[in-house]
Design a protein around this motif. Sequence first.
Motif, PDB file in Angstrom:
ATOM      1  N   MET A  53      71.376  40.415  82.049  1.00 39.45           N
ATOM      2  CA  MET A  53      72.796  40.602  82.302  1.00 39.45           C
ATOM      3  C   MET A  53      73.543  39.279  82.310  1.00 39.45           C
ATOM      4  SD  MET A  53      72.234  43.732  82.493  1.00 39.45           S
ATOM      5  CE  MET A  53      73.550  44.763  83.067  1.00 39.45           C
ATOM      6  N   LEU A  54      72.849  38.198  82.710  1.00 41.05           N
ATOM      7  CA  LEU A  54      73.434  36.872  82.810  1.00 41.05           C
ATOM      8  C   LEU A  54      72.333  35.850  82.564  1.00 41.05           C
ATOM      9  CD1 LEU A  54      75.798  35.404  85.442  1.00 41.05           C
ATOM     10  CD2 LEU A  54      73.568  34.364  85.161  1.00 41.05           C
ATOM     11  N   LYS A  55      72.708  34.775  81.872  1.00 39.54           N
ATOM     12  CA  LYS A  55      71.791  33.655  81.678  1.00 39.54           C
ATOM     13  C   LYS A  55      72.488  32.408  82.199  1.00 39.54           C
ATOM     14  CE  LYS A  55      69.286  30.957  78.274  1.00 39.54           C
ATOM     15  NZ  LYS A  55      69.026  30.735  76.841  1.00 39.54           N
ATOM     16  N   ALA A  56      71.788  31.663  83.064  1.00 44.40           N
ATOM     17  CA  ALA A  56      72.318  30.412  83.597  1.00 44.40           C
ATOM     18  C   ALA A  56      71.341  29.287  83.306  1.00 44.40           C
ATOM     19  CB  ALA A  56      72.545  30.530  85.099  1.00 44.40           C
ATOM     20  N   ASN A  57      71.865  28.207  82.743  1.00 52.20           N
ATOM     21  CA  ASN A  57      71.094  26.985  82.541  1.00 52.20           C
ATOM     22  C   ASN A  57      71.651  25.955  83.498  1.00 52.20           C
ATOM     23  OD1 ASN A  57      69.399  27.706  80.205  1.00 52.20           O
ATOM     24  ND2 ASN A  57      71.374  27.965  79.218  1.00 52.20           N
ATOM     25  N   ALA A  58      70.774  25.226  84.184  1.00 51.94           N
ATOM     26  CA  ALA A  58      71.262  24.314  85.199  1.00 51.94           C
ATOM     27  C   ALA A  58      70.450  23.026  85.261  1.00 51.94           C
ATOM     28  CB  ALA A  58      71.242  24.997  86.568  1.00 51.94           C
ATOM     29  N   VAL A  59      71.117  21.995  85.765  1.00 49.85           N
ATOM     30  CA  VAL A  59      70.504  20.701  86.027  1.00 49.85           C
ATOM     31  C   VAL A  59      70.665  20.438  87.512  1.00 49.85           C
ATOM     32  CG1 VAL A  59      70.504  18.230  85.503  1.00 49.85           C
ATOM     33  CG2 VAL A  59      71.172  19.885  83.731  1.00 49.85           C
ATOM     34  N   PHE A  60      69.606  19.981  88.149  1.00 43.96           N
ATOM     35  CA  PHE A  60      69.610  19.695  89.574  1.00 43.96           C
ATOM     36  C   PHE A  60      69.200  18.259  89.821  1.00 43.96           C
ATOM     37  CE2 PHE A  60      69.198  24.192  89.208  1.00 43.96           C
ATOM     38  CZ  PHE A  60      69.913  24.705  90.269  1.00 43.96           C
ATOM     39  N   LEU A  65      65.994  17.815  87.494  1.00 46.36           N
ATOM     40  CA  LEU A  65      65.184  18.995  87.219  1.00 46.36           C
ATOM     41  C   LEU A  65      66.053  19.977  86.442  1.00 46.36           C
ATOM     42  CD1 LEU A  65      62.729  20.537  89.658  1.00 46.36           C
ATOM     43  CD2 LEU A  65      64.212  22.020  88.342  1.00 46.36           C
ATOM     44  N   TYR A  66      65.498  20.552  85.372  1.00 42.88           N
ATOM     45  CA  TYR A  66      66.209  21.487  84.504  1.00 42.88           C
ATOM     46  C   TYR A  66      65.572  22.869  84.684  1.00 42.88           C
ATOM     47  CZ  TYR A  66      67.725  17.144  82.333  1.00 42.88           C
ATOM     48  OH  TYR A  66      68.245  15.892  82.114  1.00 42.88           O
ATOM     49  N   ALA A  67      66.418  23.882  84.821  1.00 43.90           N
ATOM     50  CA  ALA A  67      65.897  25.225  85.053  1.00 43.90           C
ATOM     51  C   ALA A  67      66.825  26.281  84.456  1.00 43.90           C
ATOM     52  CB  ALA A  67      65.714  25.460  86.546  1.00 43.90           C
ATOM     53  N   THR A  68      66.265  27.469  84.284  1.00 42.87           N
ATOM     54  CA  THR A  68      66.988  28.610  83.730  1.00 42.87           C
ATOM     55  C   THR A  68      66.835  29.806  84.670  1.00 42.87           C
ATOM     56  OG1 THR A  68      66.500  27.861  81.489  1.00 42.87           O
ATOM     57  CG2 THR A  68      67.171  30.155  81.734  1.00 42.87           C
ATOM     58  N   CYS A  69      67.904  30.571  84.833  1.00 45.11           N
ATOM     59  CA  CYS A  69      67.850  31.810  85.610  1.00 45.11           C
ATOM     60  C   CYS A  69      68.341  32.958  84.738  1.00 45.11           C
ATOM     61  CB  CYS A  69      68.728  31.704  86.858  1.00 45.11           C
ATOM     62  SG  CYS A  69      68.754  33.220  87.844  1.00 45.11           S
ATOM     63  N   GLU A 111      67.882  41.554  89.687  1.00 48.07           N
ATOM     64  CA  GLU A 111      66.834  40.578  89.974  1.00 48.07           C
ATOM     65  C   GLU A 111      67.140  39.244  89.307  1.00 48.07           C
ATOM     66  OE1 GLU A 111      63.092  43.712  90.254  1.00 48.07           O
ATOM     67  OE2 GLU A 111      63.022  42.077  88.791  1.00 48.07           O
ATOM     68  N   ALA A 112      66.845  38.158  90.021  1.00 49.47           N
ATOM     69  CA  ALA A 112      67.027  36.802  89.508  1.00 49.47           C
ATOM     70  C   ALA A 112      65.648  36.201  89.237  1.00 49.47           C
ATOM     71  CB  ALA A 112      67.783  35.949  90.517  1.00 49.47           C
ATOM     72  N   HIS A 113      65.394  35.917  87.957  1.00 47.48           N
ATOM     73  CA  HIS A 113      64.119  35.335  87.518  1.00 47.48           C
ATOM     74  C   HIS A 113      64.366  33.890  87.096  1.00 47.48           C
ATOM     75  CE1 HIS A 113      61.968  39.268  87.206  1.00 47.48           C
ATOM     76  NE2 HIS A 113      63.231  39.688  87.157  1.00 47.48           N
ATOM     77  N   VAL A 114      63.628  32.955  87.693  1.00 51.15           N
ATOM     78  CA  VAL A 114      63.850  31.527  87.469  1.00 51.15           C
ATOM     79  C   VAL A 114      62.656  30.888  86.779  1.00 51.15           C
ATOM     80  CG1 VAL A 114      64.175  29.297  88.645  1.00 51.15           C
ATOM     81  CG2 VAL A 114      65.423  31.328  89.419  1.00 51.15           C
ATOM     82  N   THR A 115      62.965  30.010  85.834  1.00 54.99           N
ATOM     83  CA  THR A 115      61.953  29.204  85.147  1.00 54.99           C
ATOM     84  C   THR A 115      62.356  27.742  85.245  1.00 54.99           C
ATOM     85  OG1 THR A 115      61.564  30.980  83.557  1.00 54.99           O
ATOM     86  CG2 THR A 115      60.785  28.781  82.939  1.00 54.99           C
ATOM     87  N   ILE A 116      61.427  26.902  85.678  1.00 55.21           N
ATOM     88  CA  ILE A 116      61.662  25.460  85.647  1.00 55.21           C
ATOM     89  C   ILE A 116      61.307  24.986  84.243  1.00 55.21           C
ATOM     90  CG2 ILE A 116      60.948  23.207  86.532  1.00 55.21           C
ATOM     91  CD1 ILE A 116      60.451  24.566  89.240  1.00 55.21           C
ATOM     92  N   ASP A 117      62.301  24.426  83.545  1.00 56.13           N
ATOM     93  CA  ASP A 117      62.106  23.994  82.165  1.00 56.13           C
ATOM     94  C   ASP A 117      61.526  22.585  82.074  1.00 56.13           C
ATOM     95  OD1 ASP A 117      63.250  26.429  81.179  1.00 56.13           O
ATOM     96  OD2 ASP A 117      65.221  25.606  81.654  1.00 56.13           O
TER      97      ASP A 117
END
Length: 142
Positions: free
Chosen positions: A123-130, A110-114, A97-103
């Motif tokens: 299992m995996l943490k992704a930090n991203a900028v959009f 826009l900054y977010a984490t999955c 499952e992929a759980h997303v939070t808009i930071d």
Amino acid sequence: MTQSIPDGFEPWRPSSPFMTHLADLGAFYRRTDSNILAMRVAEPHTNMHNIAHGGLLATLADTALGYCIVQQAQVSVVTVQMSVEYLNAVKPGDWLEAHVTIDKQGRRLLYATCLLQVEGKVMLKANAVFAVRASARPASDG
């Protein structure tokens, strides 16, 4: 581990050509009462060590981030930067499952984490900028 799809999930068909092609390897699902994307990991998703390929995991995180941002923030986005931390091996049969939070959401960025999770374990943490893009209709799914 059972191969059934958990209650509350329905098939999700991405609209981008790349993700549509990837979906041919195994279906994607979305939770009907939230913006969670998921998939059952299968043998075609693995690398030579019989665990989920890192590229698949990063792609799922990026796709979930884009999809969930559109659903929650109602803006179109493109990925500017994404960092990925592989924390645990994902195995065939795992329900991922992929759980997303808009930071933080600004006018242009826009900054977010999955978090990719199996049975609640990260299992995996992704930090991203959009980058927020002008669009007649909000859209993004990888």
